[in-house]
Scaffold this active site. Structure first.
Site, PDB file in Angstrom:
ATOM      1  N   GLU A  43       0.794  -1.236   0.000  1.00  0.00           N
ATOM      2  CA  GLU A  43       0.000   0.000   0.000  1.00  0.00           C
ATOM      3  C   GLU A  43       0.827   1.287   0.000  1.00  0.00           C
ATOM      4  O   GLU A  43       0.794   2.061   0.976  1.00  0.00           O
ATOM      5  CB  GLU A  43      -0.953   0.015   1.202  1.00  0.00           C
ATOM      6  CG  GLU A  43      -1.945  -1.132   1.200  1.00  0.00           C
ATOM      7  CD  GLU A  43      -2.918  -1.062   2.378  1.00  0.00           C
ATOM      8  OE1 GLU A  43      -2.635  -0.355   3.363  1.00  0.00           O
ATOM      9  OE2 GLU A  43      -3.970  -1.714   2.302  1.00  0.00           O
ATOM     10  N   GLU A  69      -5.763  -8.550   0.993  1.00  0.00           N
ATOM     11  CA  GLU A  69      -6.406  -8.200   2.264  1.00  0.00           C
ATOM     12  C   GLU A  69      -7.873  -7.898   2.000  1.00  0.00           C
ATOM     13  O   GLU A  69      -8.202  -7.208   1.027  1.00  0.00           O
ATOM     14  CB  GLU A  69      -5.796  -6.937   2.917  1.00  0.00           C
ATOM     15  CG  GLU A  69      -4.399  -7.107   3.457  1.00  0.00           C
ATOM     16  CD  GLU A  69      -3.843  -5.821   4.071  1.00  0.00           C
ATOM     17  OE1 GLU A  69      -4.636  -4.936   4.488  1.00  0.00           O
ATOM     18  OE2 GLU A  69      -2.611  -5.700   4.119  1.00  0.00           O
TER      19      GLU A  69
END
Ligand code: PNW
Length: 450
Positions: A165, A350
């Site tokens: 991320e 995720e």
């Protein structure tokens, strides 16, 4: 309703080193920017630290046994760079390598495939003192570290992710200041983003020299839907998506940033050396998608960066992190990635939600119907994208364990396994049983939640 997922679809769970390991000084580990952040007064909710966290460092065998019991086929975890290189570069700490080597062996002995994230936010503190991700040398530091762990583990590990991320790192770490290193400076944001992407590219290059399996990038994607059909709201959604969703994948896969960014950043937008994109744009074996929620966006001139405000959905369910539960957004996200970047294998690296868990009832059960419902809806959403022909190879629930939710401390529980942070006892929640059944039935999703 019985749905089947493709043969070979990988079912698993995800964690990150700093959120679960504890043991910040064990066996020669050096400090990271998170060790510093949590010990800076005022930055952490309730004064929480990761000094103990889930004590996974000492309990990893128990945790692997738990995964096995739940039928996990894969486990995505991250390496703590400063365990392996206490000074960030140079001297390798055998104690750090040994911990991850033992973890990998334990996983393989239980038939669980390790998926390693090289960087999940815990930069060695010594490197921060040299400018951290603002220093262009960070790409070299990262590639050197990556090469060491590729050489150590690539024989046993077949799936690697470079950086988790980059958007969250730059936005929360350098603009909002809620994550380490806690800066608030718009001018730093595109520089950090760019160096993260250069580091990603340099690590992929190193992998092609010494690795033999698959490597990819993990991004968070939050689809942006305009609140009304008006031109202004559509433009706001478009800007927000360029900034959050397209920025990093465009760079990695298309070799340039979305043109909207120049306007968004204004005078903070730097001139980039075109040669940098030769480094950044490396062929990838997969993209990891982290999906939690969507945003419904309208034009809002009070929002100085994107002129985009978020409209709260009154009819919707929100999780404890104030994120709307919106499973269709996961299908849309996966289809958007294929549309924009073409046919590249995807993993959901995720997906999950924090909900308040009621205390243990009789028999030690922890009833978390909202989390089970979240999982069910999102597994259906993944299946819908597969039906549309998107090449999705696996799904990792966030997270195996309740853990340190960064600056929000232990106040947000994302685990399918409950952790009592006083006794460190682990108790699978009902959602874990549900997920275990979904795995055991190859994704045939039970219509009724447990
Ligand atoms: C991810 N957003 O963070 C991280 O990879 C995990 O370490 C973290 O625990 C998990 O999601 C839950 O928060 C995100 O604002 C943080 O869009 C923020 C966003 C997305 C993901």
């Amino acid at each position: 309703m019985a749905l089947r997922f493709p043969d070979g679809f990988l079912w698993g769970c995800a964690t990150a080193a700093y959120q679960i390991e504890g043991a910040p000084e064990a066996d020669g580990k050096g400090p990271s920017i998170w060790d510093r952040f949590v010990h800076t007064p005022g930055l952490m909710q309730d004064g929480a630290t990761g000094d103990v966290a889930c004590d996974h460092y000492h309990r990893f065998r128990e945790d692997v046994a738990l995964m096995k019991q739940l039928g996990m086929q894969a486990y995505r975890f991250s390496l703590s760079w400063s365990r392996i290189l206490p000074e960030g570069a140079g001297r390798v700490n055998p104690g750090g390598l040994a911990f991850y080597s033992d973890l990998i062996d334990e996983l393989l002995a239980h038939g669980i495939e390790p998926i390693i994230t090289l960087y999940h936010w815990d930069l060695p503190a010594v490197l921060e003192d040299q400018g951290g991700w603002l220093n262009r040398a960070s790409s070299q530091w990262f590639a050197d570290y990556a090469r060491i762990v590729f050489e150590a583990f690539d024989g046993r590990v077949k799936t690697w992710a470079t950086i988790n991320e980059p958007w969250v790192i730059s936005h929360e770490g350098y603009l909002r200041g809620t994550l380490a290193p806690g800066h608030r400076n718009l001018f730093e944001v595109p520089l950090v983003s760019h160096n993260l992407m250069r580091a990603h590219g340099a690590a992929v290059q190193a992998y092609r020299e010494v690795g033999h399996h698959a490597i990819g990038l993990v991004v968070n994607i939050e689809p942006k839907y305009p609140a009304t059909p008006s031109e202004a709201d559509a433009a706001a959604a478009h800007r927000a998506s360029a900034y959050m969703n397209a920025q990093y994948l465009d760079a990695a896969l298309l070799g340039h940033y979305p043109p909207e960014l120049r306007e968004i950043f204004g005078e903070a937008w730097p001139e980039h050396d075109p040669a940098d994109f030769d480094l950044i744009r490396q062929p990838l074996d997969f993209i990891g998608v982290n999906y939690y929620t969507r945003a419904v966006t309208r034009r809002d001139d009070h929002d100085w960066l994107l002129q985009a405000g978020v409209v709260r959905q009154t009819q919707a369910t929100y999780s404890e992190t104030h994120w709307e539960v919106f499973a269709q957004g996961l299908t849309d996200t996966l289809e958007w990635v294929r549309e924009r970047y073409g046919d590249i294998p995807l993993y959901i690296t995720e997906n999950g939600a924090a909900f308040f868990d009621p205390p243990k009832a009789e028999g030690g059960r922890i009833r978390d119907p909202l989390r089970t419902d979240y999982l069910q809806k999102h597994l259906l959403a993944v299946h819908a994208a597969i039906t549309q022909g998107v090449d999705i190879r696996g799904y990792m629930v966030w997270s195996l364990l309740d853990n340190l939710e960064w600056s929000q401390g232990y106040s947000k529980r994302f685990g399918i396994v409950h952790v009592n942070f006083e006794t460190l006892e682990r108790t699978p929640k009902d959602s874990a049983r549900y997920y275990a059944q979904a795995i055991a039935r190859h994704g045939a999703i039970l219509a009724e939640p447990l």
